[in-house]
Design a protein around this motif. Structure first.
Motif, PDB file in Angstrom:
ATOM      1  N   ASN A 160      25.556 -30.303  55.609  1.00 36.98           N
ATOM      2  CA  ASN A 160      25.643 -29.860  54.213  1.00 36.98           C
ATOM      3  C   ASN A 160      26.259 -28.466  54.179  1.00 36.98           C
ATOM      4  N   SER A 161      27.564 -28.436  54.077  1.00 30.51           N
ATOM      5  CA  SER A 161      28.273 -27.156  54.084  1.00 30.51           C
ATOM      6  C   SER A 161      28.828 -26.852  52.704  1.00 30.51           C
ATOM      7  N   LYS A 162      28.658 -25.604  52.284  1.00 31.35           N
ATOM      8  CA  LYS A 162      29.212 -25.179  50.996  1.00 31.35           C
ATOM      9  C   LYS A 162      30.726 -25.315  50.978  1.00 31.35           C
ATOM     10  N   LYS A 190      33.166 -25.879  42.971  1.00 31.25           N
ATOM     11  CA  LYS A 190      32.602 -26.641  44.091  1.00 31.25           C
ATOM     12  C   LYS A 190      31.369 -27.431  43.661  1.00 31.25           C
ATOM     13  N   LYS A 191      30.480 -26.777  42.933  1.00 32.12           N
ATOM     14  CA  LYS A 191      29.247 -27.457  42.506  1.00 32.12           C
ATOM     15  C   LYS A 191      29.549 -28.585  41.532  1.00 32.12           C
ATOM     16  N   SER A 192      30.451 -28.330  40.599  1.00 26.41           N
ATOM     17  CA  SER A 192      30.777 -29.373  39.616  1.00 26.41           C
ATOM     18  C   SER A 192      31.518 -30.530  40.283  1.00 26.41           C
ATOM     19  N   SER A 193      32.348 -30.226  41.275  1.00 24.73           N
ATOM     20  CA  SER A 193      33.056 -31.280  42.006  1.00 24.73           C
ATOM     21  C   SER A 193      32.076 -32.157  42.775  1.00 24.73           C
ATOM     22  N   ALA A 194      31.060 -31.512  43.343  1.00 28.60           N
ATOM     23  CA  ALA A 194      30.053 -32.269  44.089  1.00 28.60           C
ATOM     24  C   ALA A 194      29.309 -33.250  43.185  1.00 28.60           C
ATOM     25  N   GLN A 195      29.287 -32.953  41.883  1.00 31.81           N
ATOM     26  CA  GLN A 195      28.637 -33.846  40.919  1.00 31.81           C
ATOM     27  C   GLN A 195      29.615 -34.826  40.281  1.00 31.81           C
ATOM     28  N   GLY A 196      30.855 -34.825  40.778  1.00 31.65           N
ATOM     29  CA  GLY A 196      31.836 -35.806  40.326  1.00 31.65           C
ATOM     30  C   GLY A 196      32.605 -35.419  39.077  1.00 31.65           C
ATOM     31  N   ALA A 197      32.429 -34.215  38.568  1.00 31.73           N
ATOM     32  CA  ALA A 197      33.143 -33.778  37.359  1.00 31.73           C
ATOM     33  C   ALA A 197      33.591 -32.337  37.550  1.00 31.73           C
ATOM     34  N   PRO A 198      34.708 -32.100  38.269  1.00 34.39           N
ATOM     35  CA  PRO A 198      35.135 -30.738  38.596  1.00 34.39           C
ATOM     36  C   PRO A 198      35.410 -29.890  37.364  1.00 34.39           C
ATOM     37  N   LEU A 199      35.109 -28.607  37.478  1.00 33.14           N
ATOM     38  CA  LEU A 199      35.454 -27.638  36.446  1.00 33.14           C
ATOM     39  C   LEU A 199      36.948 -27.729  36.149  1.00 33.14           C
ATOM     40  N   GLU A 209      27.372 -13.643  36.083  1.00 35.05           N
ATOM     41  CA  GLU A 209      27.624 -14.354  37.339  1.00 35.05           C
ATOM     42  C   GLU A 209      26.766 -15.614  37.459  1.00 35.05           C
ATOM     43  N   LYS A 210      25.486 -15.484  37.179  1.00 33.92           N
ATOM     44  CA  LYS A 210      24.568 -16.632  37.281  1.00 33.92           C
ATOM     45  C   LYS A 210      24.964 -17.735  36.307  1.00 33.92           C
ATOM     46  N   LEU A 211      25.310 -17.343  35.100  1.00 33.28           N
ATOM     47  CA  LEU A 211      25.738 -18.325  34.091  1.00 33.28           C
ATOM     48  C   LEU A 211      26.986 -19.064  34.541  1.00 33.28           C
ATOM     49  N   LEU A 212      27.973 -18.322  35.049  1.00 38.64           N
ATOM     50  CA  LEU A 212      29.238 -18.940  35.458  1.00 38.64           C
ATOM     51  C   LEU A 212      29.054 -19.931  36.605  1.00 38.64           C
ATOM     52  N   LYS A 213      28.074 -19.691  37.454  1.00 41.52           N
ATOM     53  CA  LYS A 213      27.837 -20.578  38.594  1.00 41.52           C
ATOM     54  C   LYS A 213      26.957 -21.780  38.232  1.00 41.52           C
ATOM     55  N   SER A 214      26.391 -21.765  37.036  1.00 41.09           N
ATOM     56  CA  SER A 214      25.403 -22.774  36.647  1.00 41.09           C
ATOM     57  C   SER A 214      26.060 -24.015  36.052  1.00 41.09           C
ATOM     58  N   THR A 215      25.234 -25.055  35.866  1.00 40.32           N
ATOM     59  CA  THR A 215      25.724 -26.291  35.252  1.00 40.32           C
ATOM     60  C   THR A 215      26.181 -26.058  33.819  1.00 40.32           C
ATOM     61  N   ALA A 216      25.690 -25.008  33.183  1.00 42.11           N
ATOM     62  CA  ALA A 216      26.112 -24.720  31.809  1.00 42.11           C
ATOM     63  C   ALA A 216      27.610 -24.484  31.711  1.00 42.11           C
ATOM     64  N   CYS A 217      28.242 -24.046  32.802  1.00 49.02           N
ATOM     65  CA  CYS A 217      29.683 -23.755  32.790  1.00 49.02           C
ATOM     66  C   CYS A 217      30.518 -24.808  33.507  1.00 49.02           C
ATOM     67  N   HIS A 218      29.923 -25.895  33.952  1.00 50.78           N
ATOM     68  CA  HIS A 218      30.704 -26.957  34.594  1.00 50.78           C
ATOM     69  C   HIS A 218      31.730 -27.555  33.634  1.00 50.78           C
ATOM     70  N   THR A 219      31.468 -27.425  32.332  1.00 51.61           N
ATOM     71  CA  THR A 219      32.348 -28.007  31.313  1.00 51.61           C
ATOM     72  C   THR A 219      33.223 -26.960  30.630  1.00 51.61           C
ATOM     73  N   CYS A 275      34.747 -31.391  47.726  1.00 49.27           N
ATOM     74  CA  CYS A 275      35.519 -32.514  48.280  1.00 49.27           C
ATOM     75  C   CYS A 275      34.649 -33.755  48.462  1.00 49.27           C
ATOM     76  N   GLY A 276      33.792 -34.037  47.490  1.00 51.14           N
ATOM     77  CA  GLY A 276      32.803 -35.103  47.632  1.00 51.14           C
ATOM     78  C   GLY A 276      33.351 -36.437  48.088  1.00 51.14           C
ATOM     79  N   ASN A 277      34.299 -37.022  47.319  1.00 46.19           N
ATOM     80  CA  ASN A 277      34.830 -38.341  47.663  1.00 46.19           C
ATOM     81  C   ASN A 277      35.604 -38.315  48.975  1.00 46.19           C
ATOM     82  N   ALA A 278      36.417 -37.289  49.154  1.00 44.60           N
ATOM     83  CA  ALA A 278      37.214 -37.181  50.376  1.00 44.60           C
ATOM     84  C   ALA A 278      36.312 -37.056  51.597  1.00 44.60           C
TER      85      ALA A 278
END
Length: 581
Positions: free
Chosen positions: A556-558, A171-180, A133-143, A563-566
């Motif tokens: 700052n809502s999860k 959601k986290k990867s989208s917030a960084q401009g590169a969605p999963l 679970e932790k791995l899947l939510k991390s930046t390691a899995c954004h790609t 939806c960063g740009n929007a």
């Protein structure tokens, strides 16, 4: 001694199988119990410059050994691919989650960017999913592009954990401009059932990037199939859909047939042993006839399909130039029906494409009795599902019952091909294509359908319509905004309509305000916020409500992370339109 060490290392590397960027111990049958047993492996990992992939399939790895391997991976920043299927045979179930945690933490520490994670055939259950679970939510899995969890015994609980992890990763990867952008999802033989499948469907719909989905043998019945049908409509690059050995019945098959109409890239459909039945097969035939231009394989075996329905499928397939395989074995055609089907396929110069019919079960003895039996079975299923749902939240139960009622109406006399969508169908299962196919009168139809005296129903309709908004597709965007404008002009012009109540309902449904009632928030997509940005600029929208929206949207809502740009565009517009103090 030095020469011996070099010779040993060379021998180990030869056994390991070193490919470009990849270190492989695949299929060696090693029993790796402790740190000592993996000393040579650890050294090879440490010494391997630019390590990108590690194959551990077909070995059995204990907790201490996994921790030692993990330590060696902590410096491998170029690491991308984990081929770790079938590596816990004979291990205590309680040892697997901490072993996975250790390996996952190492990849996070290394700053790895994974593209492939394969943990199939490990039978680790729901606790194993918690281990990744932790791995899947991390930046390691954004790609991450391929996630393979076949035959892991995840169950409903594991399916829900997995779905929540993928949604958070997106959601986290989208917030960084590169969605999963997950492309391949494999989770066959996992006992996901309806609840697990429905949870994963929400993740699939949010990502919208899948090219292959394999979920055979999961005990999914028509409610879960319907949820997946809604999700696949949003994955327009889907090429392979394998749901073999789940139980569609007519309801699920017709919903899936409708969904497939939007998938122009689909090449392989495997609905074998899915009990699609004649009505479902006819609906699928209508979809195949109308589209699916590059379909290569179609499996509708063992589905209780009769001669008439099978011939409809054959007729639909006749113009599919790329079709290579049609499997209708194990159905209820009878000897004459099998002959008629072969003749039809040969008449279309496609005789070599039709698979064997050796397991045909013969014609049904009595169609009327069988139809009554099928209806009773589905009624029993519905009753069982309602009993199961008694422990769920009231709102979830009501939503599912509404969906059941909607589909019960739609499939009572199924047509041989899917009907054009009506407004109820669109609002139940929104998609861009359904909205466009409502035609020029869509705005009027929506006005007539939605009770604008009820602010909650109006807010729900707003979110359903805006969920299909596509910034890059002007035709869809214009249709959404036209429909929304018509609906809200009527609403705000109604004397009893409470503008603040409408905004409050929107904020609750978007998950930005907690409600005293048990209201389940929607998954927020950029279309919701782009459409909000449009309406706050219109004359019909009271500008004093803009300040309320701004107050909550600026937090700052999860819920808004994907939806960063929007969100940025909406906040800028709200600042400009709100009344100046």
């Amino acid at each position: 001694m030095a020469a011996d060490s070099v010779a040993q290392l060379a021998d180990s590397l030869a056994k390991a199988g070193v490919d470009e960027g990849e270190l492989s111990y695949k299929g060696q049958g090693r029993k790796l119990n402790d740190a000592e047993s993996v000393e040579d492996m650890v050294k090879q990992i440490q010494d391997f410059q630019g390590l990108q992939a590690l194959r551990l399939e077909g070995n059995t790895v204990g907790l201490e050994a996994a921790q030692a391997i993990a330590k060696a991976l902590e410096t491998k920043s170029e690491f991308e691919r984990c081929y770790w299927s079938d590596m816990f045979t004979g291990r205590l179930r309680s040892d697997i989650p901490p072993a996975l945690n250790s390996l996952g933490d190492a990849l996070i520490t290394a700053g790895a960017r994974l593209t492939v994670l394969d943990l199939s055939d490990n039978a680790f259950g729901p606790d194993g999913v918690k281990g990744i679970e932790k791995l899947l939510k991390s930046t390691a899995c954004h790609t991450l592009q391929e996630l393979r969890l076949n035959n892991c015994g995840m169950g409903i609980g594991g399916g829900k954990i997995l779905a929540a992890s993928l949604i958070e990763c997106h959601k986290k990867s989208s917030a960084q401009g590169a969605p999963l952008r997950l492309k391949v999802f494999v989770a066959g033989r996992n006992r996901l059932e309806n609840d697990g499948a429905t949870a994963l469907a929400q993740a699939f719909q949010l990502m919208g990037s899948l090219e292959e989905v394999h979920m055979p043998q999961n005990g999914i019945t028509h409610p879960g199939v319907m949820a997946l049908a809604t999700a696949v409509q949003h994955n327009t690059d889907l090429r392979v859909l394998n749901l073999n050995d789940n139980t569609f019945t007519e309801k699920g098959a017709i919903a899936m047939a409708e969904a497939l109409r939007y998938l122009r890239n689909i090449q392989v459909i495997n609905f074998g042993d899915c009990l699609v039945r004649p009505a479902g097969a006819k609906a699928l035939a209508g979809t195949i006839s109308a589209g699916l231009p590059i379909l290569r394989e179609l499996n509708l075996s063992f589905g209780e399909i009769t001669e008439e329905a099978a011939l409809a499928v054959a007729e639909a397939a006749k113009n599919k130039a790329q079709l290579e395989k049609l499997d209708l074995n194990g159905n209820c055609l009878g000897e004459d029906g099998c002959s008629a089907l072969r003749e039809a396929m040969e008449g279309n110069n496609m005789g070599d494409i039709l698979g064997s019919l050796s397991d045909d079960e013969g014609e049904p003895e009595d169609d009327n009795d069988e139809d009554e039996e099928e209806e009773e079975e589905e009624e029993d299923e519905d009753e069982e599902e309602e009993d199961d749902e008694l422990d769920e939240e009231e709102v979830e139960e009501e939503e599912e019952q509404e969906e059941e009622e909607s589909y019960r109406t739609k499939v009572s006399t199924p047509p041989s091909a899917p009907r054009p969508p009506d407004i109820s169908s669109f609002l139940s299962f929104p998609s861009p294509d359904k909205l466009l196919r409502l035609g020029a009168k869509r705005a009027m139809l929506i006005e007539q359908q939605v009770d604008v005296s009820d602010v909650t129903k109006t807010a729900e309709a707003f979110l359903k319509i805006s969920s299909v908004y596509k910034e890059e597709n002007n035709e869809v965007k214009d249709a959404v905004l036209e429909s929304i404008d018509a609906l809200l002009k009527k609403a705000f012009a109604t004397p009893s309509f409470q503008g603040y109540g409408f905004v409050s309902s929107l904020l609750v449904l978007l998950g930005l305000i907690k409600s005293e009632d048990k209201v389940k928030p929607v998954v927020v997509v950029p279309g919701h916020l782009y459409t909000l940005e449009h309406i706050v600029q219109q004359d019909y929208f009271p500008k004093e409500n803009a300040a309320v929206l701004e107050a909550f949207m600026s937090r700052n809502s999860k819920a808004l992370e994907s939806c960063g740009n929007a969100k940025t565009h909406l906040l800028f517009t709200l600042l400009n339109v709100r009344p100046q103090s």
